[in-house]
Design an enzyme around this catalytic site. Structure first.
Site, PDB file in Angstrom:
ATOM      1  CG  HIS A  57      32.997 -64.461  67.464  1.00 30.95           C
ATOM      2  ND1 HIS A  57      33.453 -64.182  68.749  1.00 30.95           N
ATOM      3  CD2 HIS A  57      33.853 -64.750  66.795  1.00 30.95           C
ATOM      4  CE1 HIS A  57      34.782 -64.231  68.773  1.00 30.95           C
ATOM      5  NE2 HIS A  57      35.094 -64.755  67.451  1.00 30.95           N
ATOM      6  CE1 TYR A  58      35.266 -68.927  67.008  1.00 31.92           C
ATOM      7  CE2 TYR A  58      35.429 -70.693  68.350  1.00 31.92           C
ATOM      8  CZ  TYR A  58      35.927 -69.765  67.880  1.00 31.92           C
ATOM      9  OH  TYR A  58      37.232 -69.921  67.999  1.00 31.92           O
ATOM     10  N   GLY A  59      28.983 -69.071  65.018  1.00 30.61           N
ATOM     11  CA  GLY A  59      27.525 -69.429  64.765  1.00 30.61           C
ATOM     12  C   GLY A  59      26.956 -67.842  64.899  1.00 30.61           C
TER      13      GLY A  59
END
Length: 329
Positions: A57-59
């Site tokens: 969920h980074y980006g």
């Protein structure tokens, strides 16, 4: 007083004293083009920062840190065995909901492996947050099965309490515990998390060691934060709290100047002296090189810094809202 030095082996692999957080390279409001990001990552590895921390969920889903890692190792396959890769998942950022169920964990690991497509193994997988609906023993048990199946190399924990660390470690050895630790967030030093990790021989990973940019000296007034930057919504950057928190920045700046160092370098060095491996993020090669240079802090320096921390309490919660409720579970 300084704590024991951070362990230098994670999931059976040697790691450097400073790592690299990939979140900054995949920010949806200010994405870094992959060729530029790859240069930053290469510089980190060349300077000993071989513990890389990413997340599903980074980006955005089509361009998160797993896609960036796939790009990097496609272009630098020789580096795959040099990097110790930690991936967070089992979390829905749209609803801020962790999924620590065996099914959710298995699906998340499967998604990560599918994106990586064999270019790099996942040395550590950690649920981004503890699922309050699922006993930690159940979540760790599911991860332990994935270790046996060689789909992941080890199990990590993120933003957990000391009691949760002990319960998890009783099910399966924990490879690393990741928490926010910085001059602005010293909670792990007082709530038993750091002490428990040191007692059990678990490496402590410190994210946001420069406090989401506070300790770069870049932000000197609220207006310095870009309009589309998520930090505008965080409690510690709000008017009122901002002015109080900037007092600590100014005080640390004076110590850094005395050492001929940047504020970020001093902040990272302080985290290292707490027995943790800091994982600062950066979008520039020169910043990565700077972050990997240590600042020798004496016991007198550490006492002076502690005096500042006691005199200048930080204002505002770390995240606020729903995010805050999922901390230290």
């Amino acid at each position: 007083m300084a704590r024991p030095a951070a362990l230098t082996s994670i999931a059976g692999k040697a790691v450097g004293p400073v790592g690299l957080g990939l979140m900054g390279l995949t920010r949806p409001w200010a994405p870094t083009e992959y060729p530029v990001a790859a240069k930053v990552m290469k510089a980190a590895l060349d300077h000993g920062a071989n513990f890389w921390n990413g997340s599903l969920h980074y980006g955005p889903p089509h361009a998160n840190s797993l896609q960036l890692l796939k790009y990097y190792f496609d272009n630098h396959p020789e580096d795959a065995d040099k990097v110790v890769l930690s991936i967070k998942g089992a979390y829905d950022p749209r609803t801020h909901t962790p999924d620590g169920s065996p099914e959710g964990i298995r699906a998340s690991v499967g998604e990560a492996l599918k994106i990586l497509d064999g270019v790099k193994t996942i040395d550590i997988f950690e649920c981004a947050r503890v699922d309050p609906k699922v006993p930690i023993e159940t979540s760790v048990g599911a991860l332990a099965e994935l270790v046996k199946e060689r789909k992941i190399g080890g199990i990590g924990l993120s933003e957990v309490s000391a009691n949760t660390i002990r319960r998890a470690h009783a099910v399966h050895p924990i490879a690393a515990v990741e928490v926010e630790l910085s001059l602005f967030t010293t909670d792990p030093l007082h709530n038993g998390v750091a002490d428990t990790c040191h007692e059990l021989g678990i490496p402590l990973i410190a994210y946001s060691p420069i406090s989401r940019g506070w300790l770069t000296g870049e932000f000197r007034k609220p207006e310095d934060i870009p309009e589309n930057d998520m930090r505008r919504f965080l409690p510690r950057f709000q008017p009122g709290a901002f002015e109080q928190n900037f007092k600590l920045v100014e005080a640390v700046e004076r110590i850094a100047k005395r050492h001929g160092a940047t504020v970020a370098q001093l902040a990272i060095a302080w985290v290292r002296r707490q027995g943790a491996i800091p994982i600062p993020g950066s979008t520039k090669v020169e910043r990565v090189v700077e972050n990997c240079q240590d600042v020798p802090l004496t016991e007198e320096d550490l006492k002076e810094i502690q005096t500042l921390l006691d005199a200048l309490p930080v204002a505002g919660e770390r995240y606020g809202g729903q995010h805050e409720k999922l901390l230290n579970l």
